[in-house]
Structures are given as C-alpha cells and as structure tokens.
Design an enzyme around this catalytic site. Structure first.
Site, PDB file in Angstrom:
ATOM      1  N   SER A 194       0.826  -1.222   0.000  1.00 20.91           N
ATOM      2  CA  SER A 194       0.000   0.000   0.000  1.00 20.91           C
ATOM      3  C   SER A 194       0.855   1.266   0.000  1.00 20.91           C
ATOM      4  CB  SER A 194      -0.906   0.011   1.225  1.00 20.91           C
ATOM      5  OG  SER A 194      -1.519   1.278   1.337  1.00 20.91           O
ATOM      6  N   SER A 240      -0.505   4.095   0.953  1.00 26.57           N
ATOM      7  CA  SER A 240      -1.137   5.003   1.920  1.00 26.57           C
ATOM      8  C   SER A 240      -0.184   5.475   3.020  1.00 26.57           C
ATOM      9  CB  SER A 240      -2.379   4.353   2.533  1.00 26.57           C
ATOM     10  OG  SER A 240      -3.344   4.178   1.521  1.00 26.57           O
ATOM     11  N   THR A 262      -9.779  -1.289   3.571  1.00 23.11           N
ATOM     12  CA  THR A 262      -9.833  -1.675   2.161  1.00 23.11           C
ATOM     13  C   THR A 262     -10.219  -3.136   2.011  1.00 23.11           C
ATOM     14  OG1 THR A 262      -8.642  -1.536   0.066  1.00 23.11           O
ATOM     15  CG2 THR A 262      -7.311  -2.088   1.996  1.00 23.11           C
ATOM     16  N   LYS A 293     -14.419  -3.712   3.343  1.00 25.98           N
ATOM     17  CA  LYS A 293     -15.174  -2.466   3.153  1.00 25.98           C
ATOM     18  C   LYS A 293     -16.655  -2.601   3.535  1.00 25.98           C
ATOM     19  CE  LYS A 293     -12.549  -0.059  -0.352  1.00 25.98           C
ATOM     20  NZ  LYS A 293     -12.642   0.655  -1.622  1.00 25.98           N
ATOM     21  N   ASN A 340     -14.652   3.206   3.312  1.00 24.92           N
ATOM     22  CA  ASN A 340     -13.182   3.113   3.200  1.00 24.92           C
ATOM     23  C   ASN A 340     -12.470   4.008   4.208  1.00 24.92           C
ATOM     24  OD1 ASN A 340     -13.472   5.643   2.041  1.00 24.92           O
ATOM     25  ND2 ASN A 340     -11.860   5.298   0.549  1.00 24.92           N
ATOM     26  N   GLY A 396     -17.313  -0.339 -16.932  1.00 23.97           N
ATOM     27  CA  GLY A 396     -17.226  -1.212 -15.761  1.00 23.97           C
ATOM     28  C   GLY A 396     -18.312  -0.891 -14.755  1.00 23.97           C
ATOM     29  N   ALA A 423     -15.434  -0.291  -7.586  1.00 26.27           N
ATOM     30  CA  ALA A 423     -14.835   1.022  -7.851  1.00 26.27           C
ATOM     31  C   ALA A 423     -15.793   1.892  -8.653  1.00 26.27           C
ATOM     32  CB  ALA A 423     -13.513   0.844  -8.598  1.00 26.27           C
ATOM     33  N   ASN A 456     -20.772  -2.197 -19.667  1.00 23.79           N
ATOM     34  CA  ASN A 456     -20.158  -3.297 -18.903  1.00 23.79           C
ATOM     35  C   ASN A 456     -20.311  -4.597 -19.669  1.00 23.79           C
ATOM     36  OD1 ASN A 456     -18.781  -4.025 -16.453  1.00 23.79           O
ATOM     37  ND2 ASN A 456     -20.618  -5.157 -15.862  1.00 23.79           N
ATOM     38  N   ARG A 457     -19.423  -5.554 -19.346  1.00 18.25           N
ATOM     39  CA  ARG A 457     -19.478  -6.862 -19.996  1.00 18.25           C
ATOM     40  C   ARG A 457     -20.821  -7.521 -19.692  1.00 18.25           C
ATOM     41  NH1 ARG A 457     -14.641 -10.575 -18.067  1.00 18.25           N
ATOM     42  NH2 ARG A 457     -15.753 -10.203 -16.119  1.00 18.25           N
TER      43      ARG A 457
HETATM   44  P1  ATR Z   1     -13.607  -3.662  -8.264  1.00 11.66           P
HETATM   45  O1  ATR Z   1     -14.145  -3.677  -6.890  1.00 11.66           O
HETATM   46  O2  ATR Z   1     -12.094  -3.508  -8.334  1.00 11.66           O
HETATM   47  O3  ATR Z   1     -14.297  -2.675  -9.153  1.00 11.66           O
HETATM   48  P2  ATR Z   1     -15.140  -5.937  -9.119  1.00 11.66           P
HETATM   49  O4  ATR Z   1     -16.219  -5.515  -8.207  1.00 11.66           O
HETATM   50  O5  ATR Z   1     -14.753  -7.372  -9.182  1.00 11.66           O
HETATM   51  O6  ATR Z   1     -13.807  -5.138  -8.835  1.00 11.66           O
HETATM   52  O7  ATR Z   1     -15.555  -5.429 -10.595  1.00 11.66           O
HETATM   53  C1  ATR Z   1     -14.828  -5.729 -11.667  1.00 11.66           C
HETATM   54  C2  ATR Z   1     -15.346  -4.972 -12.909  1.00 11.66           C
HETATM   55  O8  ATR Z   1     -14.414  -5.198 -13.939  1.00 11.66           O
HETATM   56  C3  ATR Z   1     -16.684  -5.471 -13.423  1.00 11.66           C
HETATM   57  O9  ATR Z   1     -17.336  -4.407 -14.118  1.00 11.66           O
HETATM   58  C4  ATR Z   1     -16.246  -6.561 -14.400  1.00 11.66           C
HETATM   59  O10 ATR Z   1     -17.176  -6.863 -15.409  1.00 11.66           O
HETATM   60  P3  ATR Z   1     -18.411  -7.895 -15.140  1.00 11.66           P
HETATM   61  O11 ATR Z   1     -19.387  -7.134 -14.281  1.00 11.66           O
HETATM   62  O12 ATR Z   1     -18.951  -8.209 -16.466  1.00 11.66           O
HETATM   63  O13 ATR Z   1     -17.806  -9.075 -14.431  1.00 11.66           O
HETATM   64  C5  ATR Z   1     -15.067  -5.884 -15.015  1.00 11.66           C
HETATM   65  N1  ATR Z   1     -14.095  -6.794 -15.630  1.00 11.66           N
HETATM   66  C6  ATR Z   1     -13.155  -7.531 -14.989  1.00 11.66           C
HETATM   67  N2  ATR Z   1     -12.413  -8.219 -15.883  1.00 11.66           N
HETATM   68  C7  ATR Z   1     -12.881  -7.885 -17.121  1.00 11.66           C
HETATM   69  C8  ATR Z   1     -12.534  -8.251 -18.466  1.00 11.66           C
HETATM   70  N3  ATR Z   1     -11.523  -9.090 -18.719  1.00 11.66           N
HETATM   71  N4  ATR Z   1     -13.239  -7.695 -19.472  1.00 11.66           N
HETATM   72  C9  ATR Z   1     -14.231  -6.848 -19.233  1.00 11.66           C
HETATM   73  N5  ATR Z   1     -14.637  -6.461 -17.996  1.00 11.66           N
HETATM   74  C10 ATR Z   1     -13.966  -6.977 -16.961  1.00 11.66           C
END
Ligand code: ATR
Length: 279
Positions: free
Chosen positions: A15, A17, A62, A66, A87, A128, A132, A152-153
C-alpha cells in the site's frame, strides 16, 4: 498531540497510503503515524479491539473489509450507507463513523487538472460496474452532469448501479460494442475495471476509433502509470487523466475528515508517479 492513523486490509503490504499520509502529516505540520494493520478474517475483531483500546483517531479500510466494517461502526454517512461500503472511519468523540471517500476523491483528482469538465452539459461514459465504479458513478451523478452512461461486460451488473443515481443525470446501460460506436458523444470516458493492469498491460477494454480529441479519457488503473488505453487516447490527440492521482485525493479527503485540514496536494501527483515507477 500525536495523530494515530492506519489502514486495515488484506493484503496491504504494498500500500502507498503510509507514504501518502506521512507526506500529509508533514504538510499539515502535525506529528503522528499511519500504520498498516494486515490480517485475515479471523484477526479482524482483535485488530478492531486493539484500535478501540488505542483510541485511534481514524483509519482507512480496504479489500476485503469495506462491507463487514459496518458492523463495528456507531454511525454511517449517508453516501457510505447507500453505496454499502466504507473506506474511511473517523473517531468522532469516541464514536466511530464510516465514510466512503473513493468517489469524491476520484472527482477531486479529475477537476484538479480539468476544472471545467463537469457541468450540466457534460456527457460521461463509465466503463465497468464493479465496486470502484459504484462510488465513482454516484459521485459523478451528484455533480449534476447531463448523462452518465454505463458500459459493462454483463449488463445486469451495470443495471445494478442505476439505483445509486439520485435523478441528477440521465443514465443508459450498454455493451462495450455499443459504447465504441457512440464514443464521439462523450466528453469524459472513465475506465474503472482492472483491464490493462500489470501484468496484462497489452489489454485494452474498448477500441477508440470514434474518440474525439476534445474528450478526456481517464483510467483508474495506475500500474502501469500510462495504460494501453491512455496511450491510445493520447496518440489520437485526446486528453488523459491518470489513475494514481485518485489515490492521492482519496487520501486528501480522508485526512480532511480526520483532522479538519484541507491540504493543497497537487504537487505530490508527480512525486507519487516517480514512487510508483520505482524512481
Ligand atoms: P472492483 O471492486 O475492483 O471494481 P469488481 O467488483 O470485481 O472489482 O468489478 C470488476 C469490474 O471489472 C466489473 O465491471 C467486471 O465486469 P463484469 O461485471 O462483467 O464481471 C469488469 N471486468 C473484470 N475483468 C474484465 C474483463 N476481462 N473484461 C471486461 N470487464 C472486466
């Protein structure tokens, strides 16, 4: 008086921080410490008890705590309650209150280099929909911008962000393909996933063929400092915003909550970059 601060999480060995808050303590002309409290789930109750006994002034929390930290708090700030994540914890006269500084810290880091970017006519695209993205989405919507669309995916995860919108902005959910086709409609594009993070530095979440030079592209990934997405955006003449500045401004906001001191920290952005580059 010596300030007692720290960070709870697992793993937190790398970290930044402690480095950031040591700088802030110096800048504020205070004495104090910012310690790391690393531990797995079984250790959390004893770490918390230790911090209570020590009358810690405040701490960051963290991954992966959280959400569970909420059980140990006396009070919860409204935004932290809505986001379901904390956080930053502040000891307010013996009572622990939880806040979320991620989203607002991100916005501070963005308006420092781009003070005119967020206004009622601004269109934003968020890439995404994870943890975050939630904080950033809410903080940007609260600035009263025109649009914050989410690509988003998995579309259902993007839909799950919509209740965080208090109605200040319009929001649409879309696929990455659709986002690529509509890229020219946005003033700001914010990449919030881990795509492009070391060691997968060749990954890029979307193609930028339809990007305008007037658009700001922001990536919260800060290892590497300049992700492939940011390099591509820069090569196309667009403006960019690096993720490491977010770390600094989240810390600035937390430090403000602990001490009441609003520090000028912009000169530390380059220093933090050098630190991350191992210089
Ligand atoms: P964090 O807390 O760091 O944001 P998370 O809650 O696991 O981590 O969220 C990960 C994000 O990254 C999600 O939007 C995820 O997409 P999905 O909701 O479809 O799972 C996205 N993500 C992670 N790996 C990815 C990849 N290879 N391609 C596209 N999106 C990805």
């Amino acid at each position: 008086m010596s300030l007692k601060l720290g960070l709870i999480g697992h793993p937190i060995g790398h970290s930044l921080s402690p480095w950031i808050h040591a700088k802030f303590i110096d800048l504020a002309g205070l004495n104090g410490e910012y310690k790391l409290y690393e531990g797995d789930h079984e250790k959390l109750p004893s770490v918390i008890q230790h911090l209570k006994n020590a009358s810690i002034d405040g701490f960051n929390i963290t991954v992966p705590y959280k959400q569970v930290i909420v059980d140990y708090l006396d009070e919860l700030d409204k935004d932290a309650e809505i986001l379901g994540a904390v956080n930053t914890v502040v000891n307010e006269n013996g009572k622990w209150k939880g806040y979320s500084t991620d989203g607002e810290g991100y916005v501070r880091s963005l308006v420092e280099p781009y003070p005119d970017l967020l206004h009622p006519g601004t269109s934003v695209l968020l890439l995404g929909a994870g943890g975050a993205a939630r904080g950033i989405y809410r903080a940007i919507v609260q600035k009263g911008v025109k649009t914050v669309d989410i690509a988003n995916r998995s579309l259902d995860k993007a839909e799950a962000l919509l209740p965080l919108n208090d109605g200040s902005s319009s929001s649409r959910v879309m696929s990455f393909l659709e986002a690529e086709q509509h890229l020219h409609e946005y003033d700001l594009i914010i990449q919030t996933t881990s795509v492009g993070m070391k060691p997968n530095i060749e990954e890029q979440i979307i193609r930028l063929d339809n990007l305008l030079e007037s658009t700001v592209v922001s990536d919260i990934v800060y290892q590497p400092i300049t992700t492939r997405l940011l390099k591509d955006a820069k090569d196309r003449g667009a403006k960019i915003h690096h993720g490491h500045s977010m770390l600094l401004y989240q810390g600035q906001l937390a430090f403000e909550k602990w001490t009441g001191k609003n520090l000028e920290v912009s000169h530390l952005v380059d220093e933090l970059e050098q630190k991350l580059r191992g210089e």
